[in-house]
Write a protein that holds these residues in place. Structure first.
Motif, PDB file in Angstrom:
ATOM      1  N   TRP A   1       1.313 129.126  -2.764  1.00  0.00           N
ATOM      2  CA  TRP A   1       2.145 129.767  -3.872  1.00  0.00           C
ATOM      3  C   TRP A   1       3.413 130.148  -3.218  1.00  0.00           C
ATOM      4  CZ3 TRP A   1      -0.148 129.783  -8.454  1.00  0.00           C
ATOM      5  CH2 TRP A   1      -1.371 129.578  -8.531  1.00  0.00           C
ATOM      6  N   ARG A   2       4.351 130.174  -3.996  1.00  0.00           N
ATOM      7  CA  ARG A   2       5.954 130.625  -3.639  1.00  0.00           C
ATOM      8  C   ARG A   2       6.031 132.001  -3.517  1.00  0.00           C
ATOM      9  NH1 ARG A   2      10.012 127.754  -7.073  1.00  0.00           N
ATOM     10  NH2 ARG A   2      11.595 128.609  -5.481  1.00  0.00           N
ATOM     11  N   THR A   3       6.883 132.522  -2.647  1.00  0.00           N
ATOM     12  CA  THR A   3       7.167 133.802  -2.339  1.00  0.00           C
ATOM     13  C   THR A   3       8.503 134.261  -2.973  1.00  0.00           C
ATOM     14  OG1 THR A   3       7.849 133.356  -0.376  1.00  0.00           O
ATOM     15  CG2 THR A   3       5.404 134.063  -0.326  1.00  0.00           C
ATOM     16  N   ALA A   4       9.352 133.342  -3.563  1.00  0.00           N
ATOM     17  CA  ALA A   4      10.570 133.455  -3.965  1.00  0.00           C
ATOM     18  C   ALA A   4      10.892 132.509  -5.295  1.00  0.00           C
ATOM     19  CB  ALA A   4      11.783 133.704  -2.941  1.00  0.00           C
ATOM     20  N   ARG A   5      11.591 132.916  -6.124  1.00  0.00           N
ATOM     21  CA  ARG A   5      11.793 131.855  -7.287  1.00  0.00           C
ATOM     22  C   ARG A   5      13.377 131.779  -7.583  1.00  0.00           C
ATOM     23  NH1 ARG A   5       7.768 131.288 -11.166  1.00  0.00           N
ATOM     24  NH2 ARG A   5       5.638 131.674 -10.207  1.00  0.00           N
TER      25      ARG A   5
ATOM     26  N   THR B   1       8.126 144.658  -4.818  1.00  0.00           N
ATOM     27  CA  THR B   1       8.198 143.204  -4.813  1.00  0.00           C
ATOM     28  C   THR B   1       7.913 142.693  -6.311  1.00  0.00           C
ATOM     29  OG1 THR B   1       7.888 142.690  -2.643  1.00  0.00           O
ATOM     30  CG2 THR B   1       7.707 140.747  -3.898  1.00  0.00           C
ATOM     31  N   PRO B   2       8.814 141.851  -7.025  1.00  0.00           N
ATOM     32  CA  PRO B   2       8.150 141.448  -8.475  1.00  0.00           C
ATOM     33  C   PRO B   2       6.781 140.424  -8.148  1.00  0.00           C
ATOM     34  CG  PRO B   2      10.436 141.026  -7.993  1.00  0.00           C
ATOM     35  CD  PRO B   2       9.692 141.386  -6.619  1.00  0.00           C
ATOM     36  N   ALA B   3       6.201 140.420  -9.210  1.00  0.00           N
ATOM     37  CA  ALA B   3       4.866 139.847  -9.144  1.00  0.00           C
ATOM     38  C   ALA B   3       5.355 138.500  -9.365  1.00  0.00           C
ATOM     39  CB  ALA B   3       3.887 140.305 -10.286  1.00  0.00           C
ATOM     40  N   LEU B   4       5.042 137.440  -8.490  1.00  0.00           N
ATOM     41  CA  LEU B   4       5.476 136.183  -8.576  1.00  0.00           C
ATOM     42  C   LEU B   4       4.234 135.241  -8.974  1.00  0.00           C
ATOM     43  CD1 LEU B   4       7.682 135.746  -5.335  1.00  0.00           C
ATOM     44  CD2 LEU B   4       8.708 136.075  -7.720  1.00  0.00           C
ATOM     45  N   ARG B   5       3.517 135.560  -8.500  1.00  0.00           N
ATOM     46  CA  ARG B   5       2.232 134.882  -9.002  1.00  0.00           C
ATOM     47  C   ARG B   5       1.610 135.179 -10.344  1.00  0.00           C
ATOM     48  NH1 ARG B   5      -2.499 134.739  -4.517  1.00  0.00           N
ATOM     49  NH2 ARG B   5      -3.499 133.854  -6.295  1.00  0.00           N
ATOM     50  N   PRO B   6       1.294 134.158 -11.283  1.00  0.00           N
ATOM     51  CA  PRO B   6       1.036 134.163 -12.680  1.00  0.00           C
ATOM     52  C   PRO B   6      -0.342 135.024 -12.867  1.00  0.00           C
ATOM     53  CG  PRO B   6       1.918 131.963 -12.484  1.00  0.00           C
ATOM     54  CD  PRO B   6       1.574 132.690 -10.854  1.00  0.00           C
ATOM     55  N   GLU B   7      -0.706 135.853 -13.619  1.00  0.00           N
ATOM     56  CA  GLU B   7      -1.879 136.494 -13.917  1.00  0.00           C
ATOM     57  C   GLU B   7      -3.226 135.386 -13.775  1.00  0.00           C
ATOM     58  OE1 GLU B   7      -0.613 135.453 -18.115  1.00  0.00           O
ATOM     59  OE2 GLU B   7       0.444 136.259 -16.318  1.00  0.00           O
ATOM     60  N   TRP B   8      -2.801 134.328 -14.451  1.00  0.00           N
ATOM     61  CA  TRP B   8      -4.072 133.424 -13.989  1.00  0.00           C
ATOM     62  C   TRP B   8      -4.256 132.828 -13.024  1.00  0.00           C
ATOM     63  CZ3 TRP B   8      -1.975 129.088 -12.222  1.00  0.00           C
ATOM     64  CH2 TRP B   8      -0.479 128.755 -12.772  1.00  0.00           C
TER      65      TRP B   8
END
Length: 240
Positions: free
Chosen positions: A197-201, A82-89
């Protein structure tokens, strides 16, 4: 023309409330599905060695067993990550700044806030630009491409005269883009658990999630800057 009619007929308070509801729904509508995963593929059974027939000669039986033994095992394709949706910060507590646009509250992480500029003179318009592109704010070191934030994120529901209330421009990280806004508030610290946090964009990819206590949209700054670059190149408005 349709957008202009909607803009003229929309009651400002109703438009803002409706759009805020839609943002919050977009940010949370996948939360119930985040634990749903596709079933793991079941590996095919390895072929059993062919039994030796009583009618086969020893040489035939040996050849059959060698063929079976040398047959490659069926490969099982790994599940795509699953692509990393949450930003690193977002992995640790971070400072955040709330700003307002046409009565709507948005938040940006300070770590990616390039600067805040006061609008002290008219933004220089660019002929032929889409409505969301206000123009250029000249500066000594770097000119800033200014976005009419309300037109960009609330197309069709922008209150009349929203642009007249802009007082500041928030530069996105080290990009050439800045978001025009009415006002900015003091910064505060958020922990990752303070955000839904969103789980899809698939829709509004710039929306990272919702700040739970303040009930405002949290902007993924780098995604937004990338979308603006693409939008300028493709010369369109719909970035949802």
């Amino acid at each position: 023309m349709a957008d202009e009619k909607l803009t003229q007929l929309a009651d400002p308070a109703s438009a803002i409330a409706s759009y805020l509801d839609e943002l919050l729904h977009t940010a949370t509508d996948t939360a119930l599905r985040e634990d749903i995963r596709e079933p793991e593929p079941v590996p095919e059974a390895r072929p059993e060695p062919k039994p030796v027939s009583l009618m086969e000669t020893p040489t035939q039986a040996l050849q059959t067993q060698e063929i079976v033994a040398s047959a490659p095992e069926p490969t099982v394709e790994p599940m795509p990550e699953t692509p990393a949706l949450r930003p690193e910060w977002s992995e640790r507590p971070f400072e955040c700044l709330i700003f307002t646009v046409a009565g709507l509250q948005l938040a940006v992480p300070l770590v990616l806030l390039g600067a805040i500029h006061r609008i002290e003179e008219d933004i220089r318009p660019i002929p032929g630009s889409p409505r969301w592109y206000m123009g250029i704010r000249p500066a000594t070191h770097q000119n800033l491409r200014v976005v009419d934030t309300a037109e960009w994120i609330m197309a069709g529901r922008v209150p009349i005269g929203a642009r007249d209330n802009y007082r500041f421009v928030i530069r996105l990280d080290n990009s050439e883009w800045g978001l025009a806004c009415d006002d900015v508030a003091q910064s505060f610290t958020l922990s990752p658990d303070d955000v839904r946090w969103r789980t899809a964009r698939s829709k509004r990819p710039w929306l990272a999630g919702t700040v739970i206590e303040q009930m405002c949209a949290l902007v993924d700054v780098r995604t937004m800057a990338d979308l603006l670059v693409r939008a300028e190149r493709e010369h369109h408005l719909d970035l949802n």
